[in-house]
Design an enzyme around this catalytic site. Structure first.
Site, PDB file in Angstrom:
ATOM      1  CG  ASP A  93     -31.472  22.996   9.992  1.00 51.52           C
ATOM      2  OD1 ASP A  93     -30.665  22.054  10.059  1.00 51.52           O
ATOM      3  OD2 ASP A  93     -31.709  23.777  10.948  1.00 51.52           O
ATOM      4  CG  ASP A 277     -32.061  29.078  14.755  1.00 52.46           C
ATOM      5  OD1 ASP A 277     -32.161  30.316  14.772  1.00 52.46           O
ATOM      6  OD2 ASP A 277     -33.030  28.339  14.488  1.00 52.46           O
TER       7      ASP A 277
HETATM    8  P1  13P Z   1     -28.848  25.855  18.222  1.00 46.86           P
HETATM    9  O1  13P Z   1     -30.231  25.736  18.786  1.00 46.86           O
HETATM   10  O2  13P Z   1     -27.818  25.449  19.211  1.00 46.86           O
HETATM   11  O3  13P Z   1     -28.585  27.207  17.673  1.00 46.86           O
HETATM   12  O4  13P Z   1     -28.734  24.799  17.004  1.00 46.86           O
HETATM   13  C1  13P Z   1     -29.220  25.116  15.718  1.00 46.86           C
HETATM   14  C2  13P Z   1     -29.261  23.934  14.807  1.00 46.86           C
HETATM   15  O5  13P Z   1     -28.674  22.896  15.046  1.00 46.86           O
HETATM   16  C3  13P Z   1     -30.025  24.082  13.562  1.00 46.86           C
HETATM   17  O6  13P Z   1     -30.107  22.886  12.850  1.00 46.86           O
HETATM   18  O1  G3H Z   2     -32.790  22.694  14.353  1.00 40.26           O
HETATM   19  C1  G3H Z   2     -33.408  23.626  14.869  1.00 40.26           C
HETATM   20  C2  G3H Z   2     -33.249  25.000  14.365  1.00 40.26           C
HETATM   21  O2  G3H Z   2     -32.859  25.850  15.402  1.00 40.26           O
HETATM   22  C3  G3H Z   2     -34.517  25.470  13.696  1.00 40.26           C
HETATM   23  O3  G3H Z   2     -35.502  25.753  14.616  1.00 40.26           O
HETATM   24  O4  G3H Z   2     -37.499  24.571  13.699  1.00 40.26           O
HETATM   25  O5  G3H Z   2     -37.737  26.468  15.342  1.00 40.26           O
HETATM   26  O6  G3H Z   2     -37.011  26.902  12.985  1.00 40.26           O
HETATM   27  P1  G3H Z   2     -37.018  25.931  14.138  1.00 40.26           P
HETATM   28 ZN    ZN Z   3     -30.118  21.113  14.035  1.00 42.75          ZN
END
Ligand code: 13P
Ligand code: G3H
Ligand code: ZN
Length: 330
Positions: A93, A277
């Site tokens: 991600d 997330d």
């Molecule tokens: P949220 O913070 O809305 O759950 O988005 C997660 C996300 O885009 C991870 O890449």
């Molecule tokens: O894109 C954001 C996701 O919610 C991941 O969050 O970088 O805190 O793991 P994080």
């Molecule tokens: Zn994201």
């Protein structure tokens, strides 16, 4: 060099083709630890949904990339043990460099995101193209991004959203060869997606956010028909969790997310991957806070992480069945 194919993982190509055809979106759930991974797999097996396990830069720092990869390999076996061989993708991600994407590809990830959205257009194209050229040699799929979400993204904070420009998408997809495209149409990361002044309040005083820019989405679909679109920042911030957190010692202020009906609408279009997330974080936090207040003598982590995992599983089943429409599609 480990191929994801040896681990039983799949890339996103067939998953997305089926999702567009079927008018649903595949859930992309972030995970950082064992309980989250268990909840995701239990939920998606029970709902019979394909799933994308997402590893962020923060997750790599917290849990270690190698451990997370072995957990994803374990997830494939765990799903079979639970009785259903669902398609599972292991996805990076918000990858922010070629080196990071390469490192994930080399160690068994089946999909990566290269997020060049904060770069000037030509640099985003060049970086994304470089990742695609490397990834495609190993049949690993690549997600690119055009447009910037408001909030903190890829450790870059943006005060305002820069919506994706529909006139750029065709050129970007053609020049880069990406397999899917994340766009900015009003979603953002975290539990405070809109400032109170951007929202109205309903009769119960709950903040109601502005509609997503479906007009931009439609324009994009017209320019790249049938091309897989990704929505980041798609948590709905369930107010029941916010309430439990705040009545059990928490202090979440003005937390507001994307209404589920809007995500349902998006999932029926070319949006075939929806990232969630924050809602999982809220579910776990609500469950843990409640136990700490209701049972202050409890000190066995299994007694609070277990119920947190159960709440998470319930949330993910709900997402598959009632929001994304991915239930029964594995
Ligand atoms: P949220 O913070 O809305 O759950 O988005 C997660 C996300 O885009 C991870 O890449
Ligand atoms: O894109 C954001 C996701 O919610 C991941 O969050 O970088 O805190 O793991 P994080
Ligand atoms: Zn994201």
């Amino acid at each position: 060099m480990v191929s994801y194919k040896e681990l039983g993982l799949v890339n996103t190509r067939e998953m997305f083709a089926k999702a567009i055809e079927g008018g649903y979106a595949v859930p992309a759930f972030n995970f950082n630890n064992m309980e989250q991974m268990q909840a995701i797999i239990q939920a998606c097996v029970e709902a019979s949904s394909p799933v994308i396990l997402q590893v962020s830069a923060g997750a790599r720092k917290y849990a270690n990339q190698t451990l997370l990869r072995y957990m994803a390999q374990g997830a494939v076996e765990y799903a079979k043990e639970l009785g259903k061989n669902i398609p599972i993708t292991l996805h990076l991600d918000h990858g922010n460099s070629f080196e990071l994407c390469k490192s994930c590809i080399d160690m068994g990830f089946s999909s990566v995101m290269i997020d060049g959205s904060s770069l000037p257009y030509d640099e985003n194209v060049a970086l994304t193209r470089k990742v695609v050229e490397y990834a495609h040699q190993f049949d690993v799929t690549v997600e690119g991004e055009l447009g910037v979400l408001a909030g903190v993204e890829d450790e870059v904070a943006s005060e305002v959203a820069h919506y994706t420009k529909p006139e750029d998408v065709e050129d970007f997809v053609k020049k880069t060869g990406v397999d899917s495209l994340a766009i900015s149409i009003g979603t953002s990361h975290g539990a405070n997606k809109f400032k109170p002044e951007q929202c109205t309040r309903n009769a119960d005083g709950i903040l109601v956010p502005p509609e997503l820019r479906f007009d931009i989405l439609e324009e994009i679909e017209k320019r790249i028909p049938g091309f897989p679109i990704v929505l980041h920042g798609s948590s709905s911030v369930p107010q029941e969790y916010v309430k439990i957190i705040n009545t059990h010692g928490g202090a979440l202020k003005d937390a507001v997310g994307i209404p589920e009906e809007q995500l349902r609408k998006a999932a029926k279009s070319a949006v075939c991957k929806i990232n969630i997330d924050s809602d999982g974080r809220l579910a776990m936090t609500a469950a843990v806070r409640k136990i700490f207040v209701d049972s202050p003598a409890e000190f066995d982590p299994r007694k609070y992480l277990g119920p947190a995992r159960d709440e998470l599983k319930k949330l993910y089943i709900h997402k598959c069945e009632s929001v994304l429409g991915s239930a029964g599609k594995a």
